[in-house]
Design an enzyme around this catalytic site. Structure first.
Site, mmCIF file in Angstrom:
data_model
loop_
_atom_site.group_PDB
_atom_site.id
_atom_site.type_symbol
_atom_site.label_atom_id
_atom_site.label_comp_id
_atom_site.label_asym_id
_atom_site.label_seq_id
_atom_site.Cartn_x
_atom_site.Cartn_y
_atom_site.Cartn_z
ATOM 1 N N GLY A 63 0.817 -1.207 0.000
ATOM 2 C CA GLY A 63 0.000 0.000 0.000
ATOM 3 C C GLY A 63 0.850 1.256 0.000
ATOM 4 O O GLY A 63 0.549 2.233 -0.699
ATOM 5 N N ARG A 89 7.836 -12.549 0.893
ATOM 6 C CA ARG A 89 7.591 -13.118 2.230
ATOM 7 C C ARG A 89 7.143 -14.568 2.131
ATOM 8 O O ARG A 89 7.369 -15.354 3.049
ATOM 9 C CB ARG A 89 6.581 -12.264 3.000
ATOM 10 C CG ARG A 89 5.197 -12.236 2.433
ATOM 11 C CD ARG A 89 4.306 -11.236 3.130
ATOM 12 N NE ARG A 89 4.696 -9.866 2.838
ATOM 13 C CZ ARG A 89 3.951 -8.805 3.144
ATOM 14 N NH1 ARG A 89 2.805 -8.960 3.766
ATOM 15 N NH2 ARG A 89 4.352 -7.585 2.838
ATOM 16 N N GLY A 107 0.727 -8.317 -10.771
ATOM 17 C CA GLY A 107 1.898 -8.504 -11.614
ATOM 18 C C GLY A 107 3.155 -8.646 -10.774
ATOM 19 O O GLY A 107 3.118 -8.568 -9.542
ATOM 20 N N LYS A 146 0.242 -18.208 -7.308
ATOM 21 C CA LYS A 146 1.719 -18.224 -7.362
ATOM 22 C C LYS A 146 2.329 -18.195 -5.973
ATOM 23 O O LYS A 146 3.469 -18.636 -5.768
ATOM 24 C CB LYS A 146 2.236 -17.072 -8.231
ATOM 25 C CG LYS A 146 1.765 -15.674 -7.838
ATOM 26 C CD LYS A 146 2.602 -15.016 -6.753
ATOM 27 C CE LYS A 146 1.998 -13.692 -6.337
ATOM 28 N NZ LYS A 146 2.768 -13.012 -5.289
#
Length: 345
Positions: free
Chosen positions: A13, A255, A136, A191
């Protein structure tokens, strides 16, 4: 110049707020924590999540009504587990002519809803067709440094995607459009499962061969499930598919990769999540994708193996052995076959 509200003051963000500020927009960055908003405004930094300067035109708020006042667009960048709660708070505050964009990646366990579906269910003035998704290969750390990044925005109504494209595109943040909301959302969500697997592989000390195989076969799983639910298989060869897969599986910025790496080294899930200190979306997504695969009767052995590791206490090496000793089969029965079936008709 437009006024844009960004909901969620984590790393992503904050990075998207910087992009919008660079484009001359008046940016309202919302957090549910008053102390975080105060610190951002006083220091123009958000060091817990992103170690970079924040432009003066980004103002942080902890009051949602104030944050979205007069905003022409609202960007959801909260974790998927908070999407419904924030959307419910927003429902009576938002004007119907506002453009709603989300940049969160995940699937809701149990309901198996995509983020755009969750938002539209909670915002009574908006349909799913109006929601825009942004996805993306885009590490927040690199976006904040204005390093070249490309993403895709998608909406069933193309004029909404065009508005989002115009808001975000600049010389370091290139934005494409796509009509395939299902493919874009599933590519961005699934993903993360494969990134957990890539981290596990690295944590076990395996090399490039293993990770390349995992990513390639993982892409086949993503495409299998996504196309069974209506996605265009070509979307998984684009930025929110293979592009996001590459960046999330190969970087310590990820992460999900970091969490997988700790799991591969023998740490338990609860300890890993506590050590990370941030949301690891792949963990929730594994639960949802595993359930989806069972319901759709789609074969997803990597996802199943990671589910067993996370929630059934199987060891990483047991999962590797399970995957490597599966029955013999051809490779062409996956993504290439899906493409052939779609475009040979």
């Amino acid at each position: 110049m437009a006024r844009v509200a960004v909901l969620g003051a984590g790393s992503w963000g904050t990075a998207l707020s910087i992009v919008l500020a660079d484009n001359g927009h008046d940016v309202r960055l919302w957090t549910h924590r008053p102390e975080q908003a105060k610190k951002i405004n006083n220091t123009k930094r958000n060091e817990q999540y992103l170690d970079t300067d924040i432009p003066a035109s980004v103002i942080a708020y902890s009051d949602l009504k104030q944050a979205i006042q007069d905003a022409v667009a609202i960007v959801f960048v909260v974790p998927t587990k908070a999407i419904r709660e924030v959307a419910k708070q927003l429902d009576q505050l938002v004007e119907p002519d506002t453009t709603i964009i989300h940049a969160s990646k995940g699937i809701e366990p149990v309901t198996l809803k995509r983020v755009s579906q969750m938002i539209s269910e909670e915002l009574s003035k908006f349909t799913e067709e109006e929601i825009v998704v942004l996805s993306g290969p885009s590490h927040a750390e690199e976006v904040a440094l204005r390093q070249p990044t490309t993403v895709t925005v998608s909406s069933i109504e193309p004029e909404h995607a065009k508005i989002a494209q115009d808001l975000f595109i600049n010389e370091s943040f290139r934005v494409y459009t796509s009509p395939d909301v299902i493919g874009i959302e599933f590519g961005g969500a699934l993903k993360n499962i494969i990134a957990l697997g890539a981290g596990i592989s690295d944590g076990l000390g395996y090399g490039d061969n293993a990770k390349a195989a995992l990513m390639t076969r993982g892409l086949a799983e993503i495409a299998r499930l996504g196309t069974s639910l209506g996605a265009n298989p070509l979307s998984f060869l684009g930025l929110p598919g293979v592009g996001d897969l590459i960046v999330t599986c190969t970087s310590a910025h990820s992460r999900n990769w970091r969490a997988g790496n700790l799991l591969g080294k023998g740490h338990k899930l609860d300890d890993v999540l506590e050590q990370m200190g941030m949301v690891v979306e792949g963990v929730r997504t594994v639960q949802a994708a595993y359930q989806f695969a069972k319901e759709q009767q789609v074969e997803m052995p990597i996802t199943e193996g990671i589910f067993q590791l996370l929630f059934e206490d199987k060891s990483p090496k047991d999962i590797v052995g399970q995957l490597m000793n599966r029955s013999k089969r051809q490779e062409m029965d996956d993504l290439a076959q899906l493409l052939m079936e779609r475009y040979s008709q």
